[in-house]
Structure formats: C-alpha cells, structure tokens
Scaffold this active site. Structure first.
Site, PDB file in Angstrom:
ATOM      1  N   TYR A 440      32.730  37.017  43.738  1.00  0.00           N
ATOM      2  CA  TYR A 440      31.270  38.427  43.459  1.00  0.00           C
ATOM      3  C   TYR A 440      30.658  37.669  42.629  1.00  0.00           C
ATOM      4  O   TYR A 440      30.322  36.200  42.280  1.00  0.00           O
ATOM      5  CB  TYR A 440      32.485  38.928  43.161  1.00  0.00           C
ATOM      6  CG  TYR A 440      33.449  38.618  42.011  1.00  0.00           C
ATOM      7  CD1 TYR A 440      33.941  37.448  41.241  1.00  0.00           C
ATOM      8  CD2 TYR A 440      34.833  39.444  41.522  1.00  0.00           C
ATOM      9  CE1 TYR A 440      34.157  37.622  39.669  1.00  0.00           C
ATOM     10  CE2 TYR A 440      35.226  39.758  40.753  1.00  0.00           C
ATOM     11  CZ  TYR A 440      35.335  38.611  40.094  1.00  0.00           C
ATOM     12  OH  TYR A 440      36.311  38.627  38.797  1.00  0.00           O
ATOM     13  N   GLU A 441      29.961  38.440  42.419  1.00  0.00           N
ATOM     14  CA  GLU A 441      28.281  37.847  41.256  1.00  0.00           C
ATOM     15  C   GLU A 441      28.032  37.924  42.189  1.00  0.00           C
ATOM     16  O   GLU A 441      26.999  36.644  42.261  1.00  0.00           O
ATOM     17  CB  GLU A 441      28.274  37.883  40.377  1.00  0.00           C
ATOM     18  CG  GLU A 441      29.595  38.825  39.982  1.00  0.00           C
ATOM     19  CD  GLU A 441      29.123  39.765  39.410  1.00  0.00           C
ATOM     20  OE1 GLU A 441      28.219  40.860  39.547  1.00  0.00           O
ATOM     21  OE2 GLU A 441      29.435  40.941  38.937  1.00  0.00           O
TER      22      GLU A 441
END
Lengths: 597, 597
Positions: A440-441
């Site tokens: 994620y990110e």
C-alpha cells in the site's frame, strides 16, 4: 503469545549520537525537546505501547473487525478502550502544531512513537496514522475556515481521518478515477462514487470520520490533471462545531485480508455526499502527495516495526528453546540440549534481523530529522538540502524497509521452526501484517519507479549529488580511524557501485526508458544497502567515541560494533550483484511476447 | 478466484529433452512408460488436478478442518469426494510396485503428478503424499508379514499413512524423544506418548490411518541411537485383513495455522496403543530417513508447485488489468490504459518466477530420474553415481526450491497490488501455503547443515566431484556452440564460485565448525543457482536443437531461450556475493554474547 519491549536505549542512542538532536536545539519545536523531555516521551511512549497496545495485538488479529447490517463497524475487544487511553495520553498530538492543540514536537520524536506503536499493534496504529496523514493535507492546503472547523477535533483524536484514492478500476493509475464531484450553489460539492481499500474507513473509535477523497469535477480533463481533493465528513459539522446530520457516505463492506485484521479495510460508497474542496480544483494530486509522502515514510516505519517485534521474540525463543548441541561442543552440558542460540545458522537469522533493524531505525529517524529541517532549518540552503535528501530517500525508506521488514519477519518466524507456523505463537501474524507494507501507499515497484524515474533526475540530480557528497564525508572520517577503516572502505565501494549503476541508468534509460524500469527495484535495494551502510558507519564512529570516553555501557557499544561488522560482511557483497543486474537492462524481459508468458 | 492449468507442454519437454526418458527404456518400469503412456499420464493427471483438486483449494482454505468432541476430524466440503475420485483414478498407485497393486511407473512420472496436485491443492495433496512416504518406509524395512497386511490397502488408498516424529520438546533434535514403547509377550509393543504437528493425523478420507511412530524401548540409550520405528494403526487389523478394534491412539486437537488449513495438523495422543516394530530395534532413525528423503524431495516439489500456480495467476492478472502506460508510449491506445504486462518492473516479477519455475521443474524431474537410476540403472557404477547425485541435491531441492517458492509466491502476489492482499483473490493463500515448505521435513537451516556438514564430505566428496564433472561436461558442450557460449561461460563462472566456496568451507570448517554453520545457508543457495543454471544450459541446448530441427513450436523454444538468458543475467551475479558472505565466516555472529541480542 509474543511480547514486545520498546527499544528505548537504542532509540535514545540514535537520537543523540546519530541525529545529534542537541545540535538543533535552536530550531522551533526542538527548543522544547530537551534531553529530559525526549527521554520522558520515549520511555512513556514505550510503556504505553508495551502495556496498552501490545496485549490486544494477537486477540485483535483473531477477532478482526465486524461490519453490521446498518453499515457500522466494530473494532475488536479492547480497541475502543485503548484508543481512549491513546487520546487521553495525548499520543496523537505529539507532532501537531500548538495552534490546533498539538504539542509541536519535532517530527523525529513523533517518528519514534510511530515505530513503537506499529511494533506493538500495527492494525491499531493505522487508525491514528491515517488521521495524521489527513491532518497534514488539511494543514497544507485547507482554507482557514476548514482548518478551524476540522483540525482541532482531529488533532485531539475525537475525530479521525482517512485517505480515499483507490477505486475498483484504478489503483496506481489515478487518472482512471470515476468518482464525481458536482459543485453546489453554496460552494460545496456533491460527491458520488465508490472507493475501495479504505483503511479505517468506518469504525467505532471516534465520534466523526473525516474522509479525504479524490474526485473529478464535471469539466475536468479525463486524466490525473483533472483530479481534485475533497473533505467529506461522516457527520456534517454545524457552524457551532457540533455534529449535524449523517452525510451520504457509508461503508458497503469490509475486506477479508491476509493480515492487519483489526484495521477495517472498507469499501466506501459516496452517494451525493456533501464535500468541501481542499486546495485548488484540479490540483488534488499535489495535495494528496503531501499526505502521501508522510504516509510513505510511515509505511517504511511499519516495515522496521514488524521486523523489530518479530526479531525480539525470535531472540527470546532462541535463548529458551533447547535443541541440539553446539558444533563446537556442548555449551549447556547439564541439560539434554543447548539453546538454539548456539547454532551459527540461528545466529545468522538473528544477526540479519539486528543489522537491518538498527540500521533502518537510524535511517528512519535521521529521515524524520530531515523532514523537520526541511521546514525549520535556519537557512534556505539547509532547508533545501534536507528537502532534497528526504525526497530522494522517501521511496528507499518505504520500499527497502518494507521489503526487508517482511523478509526479517519471515526469518524470525523461521527461528521457531514448526511453532512459527502455528497461530497461537503469534509469529505468523507479524509476517502477514508486514506483507501489506510492501503493497500500500504505492507498491514497492512504484517506489522504485519514483526513485529512478523522478527523484534521480529532480533538480538536475542535485539530491543524489548531495547525498553522495555526504557519504564521501563520512567515509573520509571513517577512514581516518583504523578501527573504522574497513567499514568505511566497504561503504565507499558500495557507494561506487551505486554511482556506476546511476550512470548506467542515466545513459541507458535515456535511449530506452524500459532499461530504467527493468533496473528500478534492484537500484532501490542497492541504495537501501548504501543508506543503511552509511548509518552503520555513523553508529560505529559514535560507538568508538563513546567507548573512548569511558562509557559505562560497554556491552551496548561493543554489540553495535559487532553488528556493524556483520552488516558490512553480509550486505555490501550484494551491491556489485545488484549493479550487474541493473546493467543487464531490459532486453530479455521485453523480448518475451506477452502471450508467451 | 484463482485458476490452475497443468504445465503439460513444459513437463513433456523436460521429460523428453532434458531427462531423455527414451534413453532409459531398457530399465524396469521405464519399458512400460512409452512416450504415449507418459503423455497420457501427464495430460490426464493434469486434467484431474485442474478439474477436481483446484476448484476446492480456496474453499478448503476458508473452511479448514474441524475436530469434533469424539476426536474425529472432518475435512472441508468436497475433500472426501475428491479423495474418492483420486483413489478411483489410481493416482496414488502410480509409483508403487505392482506386487502391492501399484502401477510400477518410474519415480520421475510420479513426481510430475506430485507437482500438479501440489499446485492445484497443496493441502489435499499432502494426504496421499504422507501415505506414499509411509509406504516407502514399510517397503524398505517392514517384515514380509507387515508388508502383506498393510501395504495393499495403503497403496490402494483405502488406508492412508502418517509420520510421527515431533514432540512438544523436540523437533530437529530427535534424541529428546520421550514416547515409550513397551514390548509385549506377543511381540507387539505398547506405545505411549504425545506427538505434535502430525499432518493428516486424523481425517475422514480413508478407512484406516497407519501411523509410523518414533519411540524409545525401555533400555534404549537416551539419544538418537535409542530410537525405534513403530507401525501403529488407528484400527487394529484382524488376521483376515478386516478392521478390528479401535487402537489407543487419538487426535487431541488440531492446530490453527498460517496456511494449509485443509490439511489436519494434529496433536496425537498414544495411550498404550498397540504398535509393531518396523525394521530393527534402535535403528528407527535410519528407517525414518528412507521416508524423510523422499518426503524432502516432495517438499521441494511443493515449493515449485506453489510458485507455478501463483505465477500463472499473476500472468493472467498482468494481461487483464489495465493500469498506467508503457514507458515507451501507449501500447493499447484505444483503451484508457495499457495492461500491467507492458511495465518492465511487472515483467521482472513474472520473469523471476518463470526463470525459477522452469529451472526448478527441470532440476526436480531430473532428480526424480536419479532416484529411479539409483535403484534401477544397469550397472553398479551408474547406480552409485545416481545415488551420489540425488543425495547431494536432496537438501538443495528441498531448501532452495522452497525458499524460492515462497519468494515467487510473494512476488506473484505483489503483481496484484492491493488485490493480492485480499483473501477472495486467492493469491495470499499461495503465500501462506508455500511458507510451511521452508519449515517442515527439516527446516531449511537443517537442510543447509545436512548439505555442508554431511553431504559434501560423504564418501570423501565423491558426490560433489561427480556433479562438478557433469557440469563441466555440459559447459564444454555449451561453449562449443556460439549461441550458448555466454550461458555456458556464466555457468562455468558460477560453478567456479561454488568450488571456491567449497574449498573455503573445507579448510575453515575443519578448524572451526562454526564457519561451516555460518555459511551453510548461503552455500545451499549458491548450489541452488548453479543447479538451476546447469538445467538452463541443458534446456537452451535442447531448444536450439529443436529449432534447428525445424520444430513446429517455435514460440515455445524461443521463450525458453529468452528465459535462459534472463536467468543467467539475474541469478549468476549472486554467486560471487554468496561466496563472499560464506568467506566472511562466523567471527562476527559468534562474537555477540547471547545476552546482548
């Protein structure tokens, strides 16, 4: 059940000896962070994470979050009480500016607490973590009125925040966003669309949830250039600050995931929800990246944090579990077997963990300091330098520290043998939780492309030049002392491989950009080793200085020096191999027809 | 939901062109394995795994096994029906000798089905896998009477088998075993004790379960030298072969694990259960290792198998998912985005998978052939050579292929971005299932110690000398054709690093055995790269030959050659780095006081 002890001593060493916090006491925020205050924050933060967050980590994983028919979501038993204690202790306000009720401490101090909380209970720590990211974006681009209306309660923790980027058809490629924002006569917008993978999107911890949502206004171009950022509260907020009607946003479902079960990952449905423009129309991506850069550093911290807690438990197991005999003869002759710790291959696993963890902690806290300096250093030159350095290293901290975090969590699980695979021992949770940080990110592949495709060339390569200059300075100091000469020489050679690889990418990525893409991940790992190596050299120099000064804690500094040596022996050899992989280019992988895979 | 297609074409290529099955048609068992029969077995085996086993893999993971109050265990929905179809199709009888109802096919053919079934449904495949291991031990050391009484039903699949080694206080160190065996007047024994981590220990698939159990007789020395092996059936078997009374063995609980949820991992309680000595008293470990060596090869297959199924799904996703644009300009200009497949970093992940998988398949099937040749080759010299080679490579196949299997499962999951973390997409199951293969049947650290501590020195190093000689022969062939010269030279250099590392270990492990332990895992990985490289050279030579002969399947052989090049570019550089890590020795890791960790 695994346990957790906050690494207070190592943290204070890094703050003092690597980051030289005292040298910055002239800066805003740092003046209040006196050695006594810092020590108190680190120690008390550690105690809070050990005593309140760690005990509900395993149970939270087993129980997970529950979504009810009305769309509400319940966090696992104990999470609400722990969150109340978190708010009560002011742990979410450490870094926030005093204008909104924060304590105005330096970012570097907040980063310490990020690590401890993400070790103790990563799923829990994400709730305040996302809140901080949302606050950062509102502070950066929100109107004075929005700041006034939303920030004090968010800083306090009474309200929390989220980031809403992803949609079913678009993850990395935000140009594909379909969520629409219709302008209303009163200046607000009606937001409609579906967002997925929204961490902390719905839960029972806070009174209101403030969603920051990427959406497109009616006439916006159909690309990333048409994206705007909106603030969409779960409950509308009246002029007097009290909560008003429920807004048209709801949690449609929660995802069943590999890990971080105690954090609710939500599908969020926006059905003509009232939203407020944050910053300028069609400049949403820029605003989002303010939040994203801080979030990426925070995800790098999660990699370190999961490695740390997994390593700690592996050490305990290796001390306690009796199995086999040392290759050099029984070390525990009165018992039927020696502890696992006597076996070199077990020590290899532990030392791999330790060498990564202590190097990464130094890099991440030093990176936190650069965030502070980029805003607060005395001169424009110092601010520019700090900004250059942290821009360059953000993808490295995110990508390298999470790849290694997963690896070390896995290695630490391996120390347990069969017990590592059994849920009740808790080691497999660390692996499952650590895994998301690589995704994620911005996946780690995206981090690598950000590094190679954007950060290297930014400002004509100024950032990398400055970083290599800084490394060369430290190498020179290291070489001046025969005790650190070997380490400094190893780092010099590693940095040379990095420089050569950079040159190759510059030349060959220009003629064919696929060559840059093909080598991006190897390059990110190469820079990760160099960056940790540079920290190990600093730590070795500081350790010799402490021993020379007659430190009363000899074992601590001697362990540092042993680990520095181990890091060099076991990590620098990969630099040449990574360079050769980069220089292999993209020809083979791109020659394969898509249908032949 | 993920899908699975058995790699029939690649398997037939390896059997024919790498293993040259035809050249062995003079040997017992091989005579019946005509090209037509082999093709039919591979194709039908593939269909069975695709159609019967793969569809219940994900549901089996979600549901898991259930233990009831009476100690019975239910497998997930569909498992009993699939097992009945497995027995009906005779898939468990492929390799078994015809004396006991088996088909007497070569081991190499059985290995093909092992791979397919472990890709389609690893948790399912373990039930017959353990049965085969138990049969192997009974065949090797059982009395004629025990063989007659138990083997026909086990080969048929009506009964299944298990291996019982581990106890709460002892995993690797079997000298610590506490389970006791009391001799009875009738020649049987009463077995009492607790065994843990017993895969397939209790379930509803078969009518009887035959446990092979390590235990100590009353006067046995308190070390591995005192261990005997016993056969303990769940139901006693009457003289006429019908099932008798329930024996004193029961499942006390099942473990909650990271993965392979559909395989029941049991705590087995032996409470004066009737058991029969297998082989000689106090020679249990030798008997166990017969079963263990086959099992270790089978676990290596699991690493390959999980990588294969994860890779296949990642390829599909990379073709279907539209996200971003190619670095070299839009490849799919009519749509809003290009497929993931255009991105070099995505191709890197896929090619890493492909290069490992095809190399490992060749190594594992070639290893299966050595198992056959060790028993059936015409001359004692050929049998000795084959036995030397497979003894040397068993820890490499187990350790390297499972470490890489987990890595590639993880990398393939990464291709999915956020969706890879969500249970319903199925990718995270592959990672969780693959993880156990690094742990059981001897952790990979134990494999590395077996390689460095036992296999290298066995028979004065005859095995490694033979293997290096065989590599040198292939290198010479490869260098003779300019088209394979670079690959051959790369392999030659890699083998040179292996030789140098071996020399270092021999010299420095003698003076201090910790040096051998410290480098063992790096050495195992180094030999793994060399072993796969050797297979890639064989495959490249065979591919050129096929193209020269005007093969109608040009794309297949061209893809092989591209992948061979990719393997060399991206794997050989690690060999020098691994050698340097080995040569760093044990000094740093052993210098750390245990309390300083």
């Amino acid at each position: 059940m695994p346990s957790y002890r906050a690494p207070v001593k190592d943290t204070l060493f890094v703050l003092q000896s690597v980051c030289k916090l005292d040298a910055h006491s002239n800066l805003p925020g740092f003046a209040d962070a006196t050695p006594d205050v810092v020590q108190a924050v680190v120690e008390e933060g550690g105690k809070f994470c050990e005593g309140v967050l760690a005990p509900i980590n395993h149970s939270g994983d087993l129980q997970g979050c529950t979504r009810h028919a009305d769309g509400s979501v319940t966090t696992p038993d104990g999470f609400k009480a722990a969150y109340d204690a978190f708010v009560e202790g002011g742990w979410g306000t450490l870094m926030a500016p005093s204008d909104y009720g924060g304590q105005g401490m330096p970012h570097i101090i907040g980063t310490v607490f990020q690590e401890f909380s993400a070790s103790a209970n990563m799923a829990f720590a994400m709730y305040p973590g996302l809140n901080e990211g949302a606050q950062a974006a509102i502070m950066a681009v929100g109107s004075p009125e929005l700041k006034e209306r939303f920030l004090p309660n968010m800083v306090h923790g009474r309200w929390t925040g989220t980031m809403n980027l992803t949609e079913p058809q678009c993850g990395t490629d935000l140009g594909l966003i379909r969520t629409r924002a219709e302008p209303q006569a009163d200046g607000s917008y009606k937001i409609s669309g579906t967002k997925i993978f929204i961490s902390a999107g719905e839960h029972d911890l806070s009174e209101n949830i403030i969603h920051l949502v990427l959406a497109k206004t009616p006439d916006a171009p159909d690309s990333v250039k048409g994206i705007s950022l909106f603030l969409v509260p779960k409950f509308l907020v009246n002029a007097d600050g009290t909560l008003g009607a429920r807004n048209g946003v709801s949690c449609g479902s929660i995802e069943h995931k590999m890990g971080i079960h105690a954090n609710a990952t939500c599908v969020m449905n926006y059905d003509g929800a009232t939203g407020y423009l944050l910053g300028e129309e069609m400049k949403g991506l820029r605003a989002m990246f303010i939040m994203m850069n801080a979030a990426r550093l925070g995800v790098g911290v999660q990699g370190l944090a999961q490695a740390e807690v997994a390593y700690q438990n592996a050490v305990t197991y290796a001390r306690d579990r009796l199995q086999g005999r040392a290759l050099t003869g029984a070390k525990n002759p009165d018992a039927k077997a020696d502890p696992l710790m006597v076996h070199p291959d077990v020590r290899r696993m532990l030392m791999d963990g330790r060498a990564f963890i202590e190097g990464a902690r130094a890099l991440i806290l030093w990176g936190g300091l650069q965030v502070d300096l980029a805003h607060k250093a005395a001169t424009p030159e110092e601010r520019e330098l700090a900004d250059d350095l942290i821009s360059l290293l953000t993808p490295v901290i995110k990508g390298y520290c999470t790849d290694k975090g997963y690896e070390i969590a896995t290695t630490s699980q391996q120390v347990y043998g069969g017990h590592g695979y059994i849920a009740e021992w808790g080691m497999e949770q660390f692996v499952r939780d650590a895994r998301i940080a690589q995704i994620y990110e911005g996946t780690n592949g995206i981090q690598a492309m950000d590094l190679v495709g954007r950060k290297l060339a930014m400002n004509g390569g100024r950032g990398l030049r400055a970083y290599l200059g800084l490394i060369a300075e430290n190498v020179a100091s290291g070489k001046a002392d025969p005790r650190t000469e070997a380490l400094a020489t190893g780092l010099e050679k590693a940095a040379g491989e990095l420089q050569a690889a950079t040159m190759w990418l510059m030349q060959n990525g220009m003629t064919n950009p696929d060559n840059a893409g093909a080598g991006a991940t190897a390059y990110l790992h190469l820079m990760g080793i160099v960056a940790l190596g540079e920290m190990w050299l600093r730590m070795a120099i500081a350790s010799h200085a402490a021993l020379d000064a007659g430190s009363s804690d000899k074992p601590f500094f001697e362990a540092k020096l042993i680990t520095a040596r181990y890091f060099a022996e076991r990590n620098f050899p990969d630099c040449g191999a990574l360079r050769r992989k980069i220089e292999a280019g993209s020809a083979a992988m791109m020659a394969m027809p898509a249908e032949a895979f």
